[in-house]
Design a protein around this motif. Structure first.
Motif, PDB file in Angstrom:
ATOM      1  N   GLN A  72       0.813  -1.199   0.000  1.00 32.72           N
ATOM      2  CA  GLN A  72       0.000   0.000   0.000  1.00 32.72           C
ATOM      3  C   GLN A  72       0.853   1.259   0.000  1.00 32.72           C
ATOM      4  OE1 GLN A  72      -2.524  -0.646   3.404  1.00 32.72           O
ATOM      5  NE2 GLN A  72      -4.061  -1.751   2.223  1.00 32.72           N
ATOM      6  N   SER A  73       2.102   1.177   0.456  1.00 32.45           N
ATOM      7  CA  SER A  73       2.938   2.360   0.512  1.00 32.45           C
ATOM      8  C   SER A  73       3.493   2.733  -0.848  1.00 32.45           C
ATOM      9  CB  SER A  73       4.090   2.138   1.501  1.00 32.45           C
ATOM     10  OG  SER A  73       4.986   1.149   1.003  1.00 32.45           O
ATOM     11  N   ARG A  74       3.388   1.830  -1.829  1.00 35.16           N
ATOM     12  CA  ARG A  74       3.881   2.108  -3.166  1.00 35.16           C
ATOM     13  C   ARG A  74       2.786   2.758  -3.997  1.00 35.16           C
ATOM     14  NH1 ARG A  74       6.447  -3.311  -5.526  1.00 35.16           N
ATOM     15  NH2 ARG A  74       7.056  -1.866  -7.169  1.00 35.16           N
ATOM     16  N   PRO A  75       3.040   3.920  -4.587  1.00 30.94           N
ATOM     17  CA  PRO A  75       2.022   4.525  -5.436  1.00 30.94           C
ATOM     18  C   PRO A  75       1.753   3.644  -6.650  1.00 30.94           C
ATOM     19  CG  PRO A  75       4.113   5.662  -5.687  1.00 30.94           C
ATOM     20  CD  PRO A  75       4.286   4.705  -4.546  1.00 30.94           C
ATOM     21  N   ARG A  76       0.526   3.615  -7.076  1.00 31.71           N
ATOM     22  CA  ARG A  76       0.166   2.786  -8.227  1.00 31.71           C
ATOM     23  C   ARG A  76       0.112   3.645  -9.483  1.00 31.71           C
ATOM     24  NH1 ARG A  76      -4.211  -2.013  -8.668  1.00 31.71           N
ATOM     25  NH2 ARG A  76      -2.571  -2.902  -7.381  1.00 31.71           N
ATOM     26  N   VAL A  77       0.726   3.145 -10.544  1.00 32.58           N
ATOM     27  CA  VAL A  77       0.674   3.794 -11.851  1.00 32.58           C
ATOM     28  C   VAL A  77       0.035   2.814 -12.822  1.00 32.58           C
ATOM     29  CG1 VAL A  77       2.009   4.766 -13.765  1.00 32.58           C
ATOM     30  CG2 VAL A  77       2.716   5.215 -11.402  1.00 32.58           C
ATOM     31  N   GLU A  78      -1.105   3.196 -13.376  1.00 28.83           N
ATOM     32  CA  GLU A  78      -1.827   2.352 -14.321  1.00 28.83           C
ATOM     33  C   GLU A  78      -1.881   3.066 -15.675  1.00 28.83           C
ATOM     34  OE1 GLU A  78      -4.750   0.224 -11.029  1.00 28.83           O
ATOM     35  OE2 GLU A  78      -5.582   1.759 -12.353  1.00 28.83           O
ATOM     36  N   VAL A  79      -1.422   2.368 -16.697  1.00 25.91           N
ATOM     37  CA  VAL A  79      -1.326   2.956 -18.028  1.00 25.91           C
ATOM     38  C   VAL A  79      -1.997   2.027 -19.029  1.00 25.91           C
ATOM     39  CG1 VAL A  79       0.209   3.799 -19.838  1.00 25.91           C
ATOM     40  CG2 VAL A  79       0.858   4.064 -17.435  1.00 25.91           C
ATOM     41  N   ALA A  80      -2.925   2.565 -19.806  1.00 22.23           N
ATOM     42  CA  ALA A  80      -3.545   1.808 -20.890  1.00 22.23           C
ATOM     43  C   ALA A  80      -3.138   2.439 -22.214  1.00 22.23           C
ATOM     44  CB  ALA A  80      -5.065   1.802 -20.755  1.00 22.23           C
ATOM     45  N   PHE A  81      -2.501   1.644 -23.072  1.00 21.47           N
ATOM     46  CA  PHE A  81      -2.156   2.096 -24.415  1.00 21.47           C
ATOM     47  C   PHE A  81      -3.265   1.664 -25.369  1.00 21.47           C
ATOM     48  CE2 PHE A  81       2.106   1.644 -22.437  1.00 21.47           C
ATOM     49  CZ  PHE A  81       2.529   2.951 -22.590  1.00 21.47           C
ATOM     50  N   SER A  94      -9.631  -3.084 -16.045  1.00 13.46           N
ATOM     51  CA  SER A  94      -9.922  -3.153 -14.600  1.00 13.46           C
ATOM     52  C   SER A  94      -9.157  -2.079 -13.839  1.00 13.46           C
ATOM     53  CB  SER A  94      -9.574  -4.546 -14.058  1.00 13.46           C
ATOM     54  OG  SER A  94     -10.313  -5.538 -14.714  1.00 13.46           O
ATOM     55  N   TRP A  95      -9.519  -0.831 -14.064  1.00 12.67           N
ATOM     56  CA  TRP A  95      -8.890   0.275 -13.338  1.00 12.67           C
ATOM     57  C   TRP A  95      -9.159   0.141 -11.851  1.00 12.67           C
ATOM     58  CZ3 TRP A  95      -5.886   3.281 -16.369  1.00 12.67           C
ATOM     59  CH2 TRP A  95      -6.178   3.354 -17.739  1.00 12.67           C
ATOM     60  N   SER A  96      -8.179   0.517 -11.043  1.00  3.66           N
ATOM     61  CA  SER A  96      -8.338   0.412  -9.595  1.00  3.66           C
ATOM     62  C   SER A  96      -9.190   1.550  -9.064  1.00  3.66           C
ATOM     63  CB  SER A  96      -6.963   0.453  -8.914  1.00  3.66           C
ATOM     64  OG  SER A  96      -6.349   1.719  -9.124  1.00  3.66           O
ATOM     65  N   GLU A  97      -9.627   1.381  -7.848  1.00  2.00           N
ATOM     66  CA  GLU A  97     -10.306   2.451  -7.120  1.00  2.00           C
ATOM     67  C   GLU A  97      -9.298   3.068  -6.157  1.00  2.00           C
ATOM     68  OE1 GLU A  97     -13.348   3.382  -7.783  1.00  2.00           O
ATOM     69  OE2 GLU A  97     -13.747   1.754  -9.214  1.00  2.00           O
ATOM     70  N   GLY A  98      -9.552   4.279  -5.723  1.00  2.00           N
ATOM     71  CA  GLY A  98      -8.668   4.909  -4.752  1.00  2.00           C
ATOM     72  C   GLY A  98      -7.507   5.621  -5.411  1.00  2.00           C
ATOM     73  N   PRO A  99      -6.551   6.077  -4.601  1.00  2.00           N
ATOM     74  CA  PRO A  99      -5.430   6.868  -5.118  1.00  2.00           C
ATOM     75  C   PRO A  99      -4.583   6.083  -6.117  1.00  2.00           C
ATOM     76  CG  PRO A  99      -5.581   7.033  -2.721  1.00  2.00           C
ATOM     77  CD  PRO A  99      -6.502   5.932  -3.134  1.00  2.00           C
ATOM     78  N   ALA A 100      -4.329   6.679  -7.250  1.00  2.00           N
ATOM     79  CA  ALA A 100      -3.476   6.073  -8.277  1.00  2.00           C
ATOM     80  C   ALA A 100      -3.287   7.089  -9.390  1.00  2.00           C
ATOM     81  CB  ALA A 100      -4.095   4.794  -8.832  1.00  2.00           C
ATOM     82  N   LEU A 101      -2.224   6.914 -10.137  1.00  2.00           N
ATOM     83  CA  LEU A 101      -2.023   7.677 -11.363  1.00  2.00           C
ATOM     84  C   LEU A 101      -2.543   6.807 -12.495  1.00  2.00           C
ATOM     85  CD1 LEU A 101      -0.889  10.022 -13.012  1.00  2.00           C
ATOM     86  CD2 LEU A 101       1.361   8.943 -12.904  1.00  2.00           C
ATOM     87  N   ARG A 102      -3.677   7.196 -13.074  1.00  2.00           N
ATOM     88  CA  ARG A 102      -4.328   6.415 -14.117  1.00  2.00           C
ATOM     89  C   ARG A 102      -4.323   7.233 -15.408  1.00  2.00           C
ATOM     90  NH1 ARG A 102      -7.305   4.858  -9.365  1.00  2.00           N
ATOM     91  NH2 ARG A 102      -8.281   6.913  -9.352  1.00  2.00           N
ATOM     92  N   GLY A 119      -6.756  10.126 -16.757  1.00  2.00           N
ATOM     93  CA  GLY A 119      -6.332  11.167 -17.675  1.00  2.00           C
ATOM     94  C   GLY A 119      -6.226  10.621 -19.089  1.00  2.00           C
ATOM     95  N   VAL A 120      -6.439  11.460 -20.062  1.00  2.00           N
ATOM     96  CA  VAL A 120      -6.384  11.046 -21.463  1.00  2.00           C
ATOM     97  C   VAL A 120      -5.308  11.846 -22.190  1.00  2.00           C
ATOM     98  CG1 VAL A 120      -7.636  10.847 -23.644  1.00  2.00           C
ATOM     99  CG2 VAL A 120      -8.813  10.379 -21.476  1.00  2.00           C
ATOM    100  N   GLU A 121      -4.312  11.128 -22.697  1.00  2.00           N
ATOM    101  CA  GLU A 121      -3.238  11.711 -23.494  1.00  2.00           C
ATOM    102  C   GLU A 121      -3.382  11.201 -24.926  1.00  2.00           C
ATOM    103  OE1 GLU A 121      -0.875  13.743 -22.241  1.00  2.00           O
ATOM    104  OE2 GLU A 121      -1.405  13.546 -20.112  1.00  2.00           O
ATOM    105  N   THR A 122      -3.111  12.058 -25.906  1.00  2.00           N
ATOM    106  CA  THR A 122      -3.250  11.642 -27.295  1.00  2.00           C
ATOM    107  C   THR A 122      -1.938  11.848 -28.044  1.00  2.00           C
ATOM    108  OG1 THR A 122      -4.090  13.807 -28.008  1.00  2.00           O
ATOM    109  CG2 THR A 122      -5.713  12.164 -27.320  1.00  2.00           C
ATOM    110  N   ILE A 123      -1.580  10.847 -28.849  1.00  2.00           N
ATOM    111  CA  ILE A 123      -0.368  10.903 -29.660  1.00  2.00           C
ATOM    112  C   ILE A 123      -0.752  10.575 -31.096  1.00  2.00           C
ATOM    113  CG2 ILE A 123       1.933   9.950 -30.039  1.00  2.00           C
ATOM    114  CD1 ILE A 123       2.023   9.198 -27.089  1.00  2.00           C
ATOM    115  N   GLU A 124      -0.547  11.539 -31.983  1.00  2.00           N
ATOM    116  CA  GLU A 124      -0.854  11.336 -33.398  1.00  2.00           C
ATOM    117  C   GLU A 124       0.392  10.850 -34.128  1.00  2.00           C
ATOM    118  OE1 GLU A 124      -2.354  13.674 -37.426  1.00  2.00           O
ATOM    119  OE2 GLU A 124      -1.600  14.815 -35.706  1.00  2.00           O
ATOM    120  N   ALA A 155       4.685  12.795 -20.757  1.00  2.00           N
ATOM    121  CA  ALA A 155       3.323  12.991 -20.263  1.00  2.00           C
ATOM    122  C   ALA A 155       3.152  12.441 -18.854  1.00  2.00           C
ATOM    123  CB  ALA A 155       2.326  12.333 -21.217  1.00  2.00           C
ATOM    124  N   LEU A 156       3.724  11.264 -18.600  1.00  2.00           N
ATOM    125  CA  LEU A 156       3.595  10.675 -17.267  1.00  2.00           C
ATOM    126  C   LEU A 156       4.330  11.505 -16.217  1.00  2.00           C
ATOM    127  CD1 LEU A 156       3.968   6.872 -18.065  1.00  2.00           C
ATOM    128  CD2 LEU A 156       1.904   8.048 -17.315  1.00  2.00           C
TER     129      LEU A 156
END
Length: 367
Positions: A28-37, A131-139, A172-177, A355-356
């Motif tokens: 729990q002490s580790r911040p979670r980073v979730e990235v969907a490409f 399956s995005w997590s709930e609670g604090p995270a960088l999504r 958050g939504v990032e776009t790369i053309e 971006a991250l």
């Protein structure tokens, strides 16, 4: 055998002797980073897809260098259009880079006829089927493509609505053309604004040329040799799965093996239930336990007494550390060669990391 908490701890790179409460607290002490490409996989995207297969091994460890060290999970959503082999394919979030690599390798560029693609369905599935997590995270969701969305389909999908739904869920939504299509740029900029993200443009091949340096051959060889230090226990299915993963790493094309070597040299662990990971007292306990469960004993320990088995594991650990040290030194040399060359600074991987990083501070992560 190890408790469930201890196995969880090993999987996350924590000390195997942790009790349940300590293991949970450490996770729990580790911040979670979730990235969907969210990747356009039509025929024109072959360069980007091939580049991503190589560079995913360098993207993940560079995120892992942040402090506190994050728990990084990656999802893939491939998309094409109606009438193609598929409209979307969803590979859920996972922290297992072997799985991410395997999923990427299953993607090939193909299909696509008219210019627009079913971007709206892809965004929907990225928001609602991952399956995005709930609670604090960088999504963060990264949309990567070279063609605008179909807006003439009457099938209930609407990219504007789905981007707003992402924001409501803290994604958050990032776009790369890829390329320079003006209509794609207009829509990508609109989605980035709606998603409180950034718009970036890279060349049609993803800005990821194959990078070759004088140390690459040795790096690839050492990456393969690193896998031979694994001594995995577990049932037949566990050991078969581990053997398959190690074989896949050894069979990587050279350009990918070089990128992967640095990742595994600094990874928390090389395989599940790897006895080499454990401190000597835990190794001794495991060896004693395996005497009662011979079917779960690694073949490399067959016929060895307790003292001989323990000595073998310690020798493997020492060899692993030597290989990791050498890979780290070679990786530093490689980075030096690349920094003096013409490596592309605005490619897919660099845009993702930029971006991250811009979002990391808000999540309490330093880089």
């Amino acid at each position: 055998m190890r408790s469930a908490a201890a196995l969880l701890a090993i999987g996350l790179g924590l000390p195997a002797t942790c009790g349940a409460s300590v293991a949970v607290a450490s996770v729990q002490s580790r911040p979670r980073v979730e990235v969907a490409f969210v990747l356009d996989t039509t025929g024109s995207m072959g360069g980007l897809i091939d580049g991503a297969k190589r560079r995913i091994w360098s993207i993940a460890p560079r995120i892992g260098e942040w402090r506190p060290r994050p728990d990084v999970r990656i999802a893939l959503v491939a998309y094409r259009d109606k009438g193609d082999e598929y409209v979307t394919r969803v590979f859920d979030l996972t922290g297992d880079m072997d799985e991410v690599y395997r999923n990427l390798m299953s993607l090939q560029a193909g299909g696509g006829g008219d210019t627009p693609e079913h971007v709206s369905a892809a965004i929907h599935d990225a928001v609602h089927k991952v399956s995005w997590s709930e609670g604090p995270a960088l999504r963060v969701l990264f949309l990567v493509g070279d063609a605008p969305p179909h807006v003439d389909y009457q099938d209930g999908f609407d990219y504007r609505r789905h981007v707003r739904e992402a924001r409501q869920r803290g994604i958050g939504v990032e776009t790369i053309e890829c390329g320079a299509d003006p209509e794609t740029a207009r829509v990508w900029q609109e989605m980035a604004a709606l998603g409180e993200g950034h718009f970036a443009r890279i060349d049609s091949n993803g800005g990821m040329p194959v990078r070759v340096t004088p140390v690459d051959e040795e790096l690839a060889r050492l990456g393969t040799e690193l896998g031979t230090t694994v001594v995995a226990a577990g049932n037949t299915a566990d050991r078969t799965r581990t053997a398959g993963r190690l074989a896949a790493r050894a069979a990587m094309p050279a350009a990918m093996a070089v990128e992967a070597a640095g990742y595994f040299a600094s990874a928390d662990h090389l395989a599940e239930k790897d006895l080499v990971d454990l401190p000597a007292p835990e190794q001794k306990k495991e060896i004693e336990a395996l005497r009662r469960l011979p079917a779960e004993a690694p073949t490399t320990l067959a016929g060895k007494g307790d003292a001989e088995a323990l000595a073998y594991l310690q020798k493997q650990k020492e060899r692993r550390q030597q290989i990791q040290t050498r890979i780290t030194a070679l990786q530093a040399q490689r980075d030096g060669y690349l920094s003096r060359g013409t490596d592309v600074k605005d490619g897919f991987d660099e845009q993702v990391l930029t971006a991250l990083r811009s979002r990391a501070k808000a999540a309490g992560i330093a880089y």
